[in-house]
Motif scaffolding. Structure first.
Motif, mmCIF file in Angstrom:
data_model
loop_
_atom_site.group_PDB
_atom_site.id
_atom_site.type_symbol
_atom_site.label_atom_id
_atom_site.label_comp_id
_atom_site.label_asym_id
_atom_site.label_seq_id
_atom_site.Cartn_x
_atom_site.Cartn_y
_atom_site.Cartn_z
ATOM 1 N N ASP A 119 21.256 0.069 -3.460
ATOM 2 C CA ASP A 119 19.294 0.227 -3.939
ATOM 3 C C ASP A 119 18.797 0.905 -4.038
ATOM 4 O OD1 ASP A 119 18.720 1.692 -1.032
ATOM 5 O OD2 ASP A 119 18.640 -0.483 -0.561
ATOM 6 N N GLY A 120 19.539 2.971 -3.638
ATOM 7 C CA GLY A 120 18.833 4.124 -3.840
ATOM 8 C C GLY A 120 18.776 5.119 -2.702
ATOM 9 N N SER A 121 18.708 4.317 -1.613
ATOM 10 C CA SER A 121 18.006 5.111 -0.618
ATOM 11 C C SER A 121 18.950 5.574 0.483
ATOM 12 C CB SER A 121 17.068 3.550 0.859
ATOM 13 O OG SER A 121 18.161 3.222 0.852
ATOM 14 N N VAL A 122 20.550 5.715 -0.895
ATOM 15 C CA VAL A 122 21.040 6.903 0.228
ATOM 16 C C VAL A 122 22.168 7.282 -0.558
ATOM 17 C CG1 VAL A 122 23.608 7.155 2.101
ATOM 18 C CG2 VAL A 122 21.180 5.440 2.703
ATOM 19 N N PRO A 123 22.350 8.268 -0.972
ATOM 20 C CA PRO A 123 23.275 9.143 -2.177
ATOM 21 C C PRO A 123 24.994 8.374 -1.909
ATOM 22 C CG PRO A 123 21.932 10.614 -0.446
ATOM 23 C CD PRO A 123 21.976 9.319 -0.077
ATOM 24 N N GLN A 124 24.847 8.324 -3.300
ATOM 25 C CA GLN A 124 26.505 7.723 -3.493
ATOM 26 C C GLN A 124 27.300 8.944 -3.055
ATOM 27 O OE1 GLN A 124 27.101 5.320 -4.950
ATOM 28 N NE2 GLN A 124 24.867 4.964 -5.133
ATOM 29 N N GLY A 125 28.557 8.650 -2.594
ATOM 30 C CA GLY A 125 29.464 9.760 -1.334
ATOM 31 C C GLY A 125 30.917 9.045 -1.614
ATOM 32 N N GLY A 126 31.858 9.925 -0.638
ATOM 33 C CA GLY A 126 33.078 8.942 -0.011
ATOM 34 C C GLY A 126 32.703 7.950 0.280
ATOM 35 N N ASP A 127 33.893 7.605 1.214
ATOM 36 C CA ASP A 127 34.337 6.151 2.220
ATOM 37 C C ASP A 127 33.777 6.373 2.267
ATOM 38 O OD1 ASP A 127 36.819 4.037 2.068
ATOM 39 O OD2 ASP A 127 35.915 5.172 4.214
ATOM 40 N N ALA A 128 32.495 5.038 2.845
ATOM 41 C CA ALA A 128 31.584 5.096 3.527
ATOM 42 C C ALA A 128 32.593 4.069 4.727
ATOM 43 C CB ALA A 128 31.198 3.055 2.891
ATOM 44 N N GLY A 129 33.917 3.340 4.678
ATOM 45 C CA GLY A 129 34.016 3.331 6.082
ATOM 46 C C GLY A 129 34.560 5.233 7.199
ATOM 47 N N GLN A 130 35.043 5.713 5.856
ATOM 48 C CA GLN A 130 34.882 6.907 6.973
ATOM 49 C C GLN A 130 33.528 7.795 6.919
ATOM 50 O OE1 GLN A 130 37.058 9.759 4.614
ATOM 51 N NE2 GLN A 130 39.095 8.298 4.522
ATOM 52 N N ARG A 167 18.861 2.408 4.191
ATOM 53 C CA ARG A 167 17.773 3.902 5.191
ATOM 54 C C ARG A 167 17.409 3.287 5.451
ATOM 55 N NH1 ARG A 167 18.754 9.468 4.257
ATOM 56 N NH2 ARG A 167 18.275 10.260 6.831
ATOM 57 N N ALA A 168 16.160 2.548 5.817
ATOM 58 C CA ALA A 168 15.630 2.028 6.451
ATOM 59 C C ALA A 168 16.226 1.325 7.772
ATOM 60 C CB ALA A 168 14.426 1.316 5.663
ATOM 61 N N LYS A 169 17.647 1.118 7.438
ATOM 62 C CA LYS A 169 17.618 -0.176 8.420
ATOM 63 C C LYS A 169 18.881 1.001 9.178
ATOM 64 C CE LYS A 169 19.078 -4.353 4.917
ATOM 65 N NZ LYS A 169 18.669 -5.141 5.504
ATOM 66 N N LEU A 170 19.133 1.896 8.195
ATOM 67 C CA LEU A 170 20.031 2.958 9.184
ATOM 68 C C LEU A 170 19.361 3.695 10.290
ATOM 69 C CD1 LEU A 170 22.309 4.644 5.938
ATOM 70 C CD2 LEU A 170 23.115 3.831 8.264
ATOM 71 N N ASP A 171 18.409 3.931 9.810
ATOM 72 C CA ASP A 171 17.200 4.332 10.221
ATOM 73 C C ASP A 171 17.274 3.948 11.866
ATOM 74 O OD1 ASP A 171 16.673 6.916 9.401
ATOM 75 O OD2 ASP A 171 15.144 6.120 8.055
ATOM 76 N N ALA A 172 16.428 2.057 11.332
ATOM 77 C CA ALA A 172 16.291 1.804 12.643
ATOM 78 C C ALA A 172 17.376 1.155 14.005
ATOM 79 C CB ALA A 172 16.164 0.547 12.509
ATOM 80 N N TYR A 173 18.715 1.617 13.382
ATOM 81 C CA TYR A 173 20.252 1.880 14.183
ATOM 82 C C TYR A 173 20.128 3.045 14.914
ATOM 83 C CZ TYR A 173 24.630 1.298 15.172
ATOM 84 O OH TYR A 173 26.025 1.461 16.095
ATOM 85 N N PHE A 174 19.789 3.839 14.307
ATOM 86 C CA PHE A 174 19.761 5.151 15.133
ATOM 87 C C PHE A 174 18.709 5.146 16.020
ATOM 88 C CE2 PHE A 174 23.235 6.386 11.535
ATOM 89 C CZ PHE A 174 23.786 6.329 11.917
ATOM 90 N N ASP A 175 17.392 4.567 15.269
ATOM 91 C CA ASP A 175 16.416 4.585 16.955
ATOM 92 C C ASP A 175 16.528 3.713 17.754
ATOM 93 O OD1 ASP A 175 14.392 6.046 15.285
ATOM 94 O OD2 ASP A 175 14.011 4.654 14.317
#
Length: 199
Positions: free
Chosen positions: A147-158, A82-90
């Motif tokens: 690592d548990g920082s992003v909830p499980q869900g559907g297809d990651a690519g989509q 999740r921190a990687k995602l936040d840094a990416y969008f920052d």
């Protein structure tokens, strides 16, 4: 290609990128690029077969540099997913004055709407680069789920494709509105997409 030729070619690409971030592709002539770069007129075709070929090389260089930065973030062991995602969008968001929003820092955002109807080769280069960015974004999501920082869900690519398109749209809307509000909206939508249970 010898080093001097490669250096001059790289210099022409860097110069053109800086100009086109402000003016776009069609509005910039070869004479302006050569003059600004300090390269003799008439020597352009020694380095590129055409302006379209130059545009393809320009976009390829942009995505090579961009994806290398994303790969460094991907390899960072200090951040969870999740921190990687936040840094990416920052990194998508402008960090200067409001007036600076008139000039995009992203060559893909600047040229995508313009060149797709002008050049099939440039469109293909954009498509390939954006697909590679989405692949990295999907990797961030999978790391976060592991690592548990992003909830499980559907297809990651989509999900990654939806997020990339969301932020691409925010960048374009920000240019139109000369406002950071589209980025704030993208942040809220991103949180909802990553964790729909929180809504």
């Amino acid at each position: 290609m010898n080093k001097r030729t490669q250096d001059t070619r790289d210099h022409l690409l860097a110069t053109g990128a800086a100009i086109m971030l402000g003016k776009g592709f069609a509005a910039v002539g070869l004479t302006e690029i050569l003059s600004t770069a300090g390269v003799p007129k008439g020597s352009f075709y020694h380095y590129f077969e055409s302006k379209e070929g130059y545009g393809v090389a320009l976009l390829q260089r942009y995505f090579d540099d961009y994806l290398a930065e994303v790969d460094r973030l991907l390899a960072n062991r200090e951040f969870n997913g999740r921190a990687k995602l936040d840094a990416y969008f920052d990194a998508w968001q402008p960090h200067g004055e409001e007036g600076e929003l008139a000039t995009s820092r992203c060559l893909a955002v600047k040229l995508s709407g313009e060149v797709c109807d002008l050049s099939a080769d440039m469109r293909t280069t954009l498509q390939r680069g954006m697909a590679q960015a989405v692949e990295r974004l999907a990797a961030f999501i999978l790391i976060g789920r592991a690592d548990g920082s992003v909830p499980q869900g559907g297809d990651a690519g989509q999900l990654a494709a939806a997020l990339y398109q969301l932020w691409l749209g925010a960048a374009l809307a920000s240019k139109v509105q000369h406002s950071t509000q589209p980025y704030a909206a993208a942040r809220l939508a991103t949180a909802a997409l990553l964790d729909p249970r929180s809504n």
